[in-house]
Design a protein around this motif. Structure first.
Motif, PDB file in Angstrom:
ATOM      1  N   THR A  25      34.716 110.433  36.944  1.00 36.68           N
ATOM      2  CA  THR A  25      36.074 110.151  37.416  1.00 36.68           C
ATOM      3  C   THR A  25      36.000 109.559  38.815  1.00 36.68           C
ATOM      4  O   THR A  25      35.489 110.213  39.739  1.00 36.68           O
ATOM      5  CB  THR A  25      36.923 111.422  37.438  1.00 36.68           C
ATOM      6  N   GLY A  27      37.461 108.058  42.505  1.00 36.23           N
ATOM      7  CA  GLY A  27      38.483 108.514  43.426  1.00 36.23           C
ATOM      8  C   GLY A  27      38.032 108.354  44.858  1.00 36.23           C
ATOM      9  O   GLY A  27      36.902 107.903  45.128  1.00 36.23           O
ATOM     10  N   ARG A  72      37.021 101.254  31.821  1.00 36.68           N
ATOM     11  CA  ARG A  72      37.890 102.349  32.241  1.00 36.68           C
ATOM     12  C   ARG A  72      38.463 103.000  30.994  1.00 36.68           C
ATOM     13  O   ARG A  72      39.072 102.337  30.152  1.00 36.68           O
ATOM     14  CB  ARG A  72      39.013 101.843  33.146  1.00 36.68           C
ATOM     15  N   GLY A  74      40.992 106.023  30.168  1.00 37.03           N
ATOM     16  CA  GLY A  74      41.907 106.996  30.751  1.00 37.03           C
ATOM     17  C   GLY A  74      41.801 106.977  32.259  1.00 37.03           C
ATOM     18  O   GLY A  74      41.949 105.939  32.903  1.00 37.03           O
ATOM     19  N   GLN A  75      41.506 108.148  32.844  1.00 35.50           N
ATOM     20  CA  GLN A  75      41.344 108.255  34.286  1.00 35.50           C
ATOM     21  C   GLN A  75      39.897 108.087  34.727  1.00 35.50           C
ATOM     22  O   GLN A  75      39.602 108.170  35.924  1.00 35.50           O
ATOM     23  CB  GLN A  75      41.852 109.632  34.758  1.00 35.50           C
TER      24      GLN A  75
END
Length: 296
Positions: A25, A27, A72, A74-75
């Protein structure tokens, strides 16, 4: 059925091709992750530098191992290595599947996992195996997630999870890859400098760069079909030449600044009388012009 694997465990593979998918993920503060693969011989080392499949060499010359584009889902993000086990040369004993981080350590990547799929099955297939990759010390910048290895006439997959604090370069050199570290560091510094330069540019409200773009194609445009329009040049004033003598009207004019013609004498004919000079003496007469004929 998906096998949830522990570090050091293995599962047999009943398929001719597999797809190893790294998932994490992204971020703030999370480094980017890149998948790679090394084809090893029976001695545990690569046969040549061509046995290293990574972002700058995404396909092995044999075509049996290749790196697919990131996606990509989803998240999360995925990076994939696909291996045709049936097409691998007999001298290839193992295929190591690794991950490397760019911009930080794996301490910040808490949900990294590898999913192993049957590449010959349909898109709705379940993974054959799943392994959660965790950092051991938190200082790793590269990690061996797992390996495909021969066992008799078949193949197996082992969950490894071995980390390297020396990054992809250190991992590759351990398996016999020749890496020019100076060139690698220079390329990384150049890439970081270019990225920092792009970040320093002001941004417009629409998120684009604040540097104004020209409203017409300019010279050196990367589009070869673009019409290059140059900025117009204002007209320049013309300074007329200054003649060195007054013009004579009614006749063709000689070129400007041309030397005045020198009159040539007319021989053999009576010359026009000259007007006497009032200041000359009365007995003075002008001699006739031209050659004189004297009779002997």
């Amino acid at each position: 059925m998906t096998h949830a694997m522990l570090k050091g465990s293995n599962v047999p593979l009943d398929t001719a091709a597999v797809r190893a998918v790294l998932c994490w993920t992204p971020g703030p503060g999370v480094p980017d992750v890149d998948a790679s693969a090394l084809l090893l011989g029976a001695d545990g080392r690569v046969r040549s530098d061509e046995d290293f499949v990574f972002y700058n060499q995404p396909r092995h010359p044999s075509g049996a191992v290749r790196r697919l584009p990131k996606k990509r889902v989803g998240q999360g993000l995925t990076d994939t290595v696909e291996a045709d086990l049936g097409g691998l040369e007999a001298s290839v004993d193992r295929v190591v599947v690794a991950a490397s981080s760019d911009g930080g350590t794996f301490r910040s990547v808490s949900d990294l996992r590898i999913l192993l799929y049957d590449a010959t099955a349909g898109p709705d297939r379940e993974p054959l195996a799943l392994f959660d990759v965790t950092a051991e010390t938190g200082e790793e910048t590269a990690v061996i997630c797992g390996e495909l290895y021969r066992r008799g006439d078949g193949w197996k997959f082992r969950a490894v999870g071995q980390g390297y604090p020396t990054g992809l370069v250190g991992l590759a050199t351990d398996f016999g890859i020749s890496v020019d570290e100076d060139a690698q560091e220079a390329a990384q510094e150049a890439a970081q400098g270019a990225a920092q330069g792009a970040q320093d540019l002001p941004e417009a409200q629409d998120g684009t760069s604040g540097v104004p773009a020209p409203d017409f194609p300019v010279a050196g445009s990367p589009d070869p079909d673009a019409t290059v329009i140059h900025a117009p040049v204002p007209p320049q004033p013309t300074v007329p030449p200054v003649p060195d003598r007054a013009p004579a009207y009614g006749y063709p004019q000689p070129p400007v600044n041309a030397p005045a013609p020198v009159p040539s004498p007319a021989y053999g004919y009576p010359q026009p009388a000259h007007r006497p000079d009032p200041h000359a003496a009365p007995e003075f007469r002008m001699p006739p012009m031209g050659p004189q004929f004297v009779r002997n």
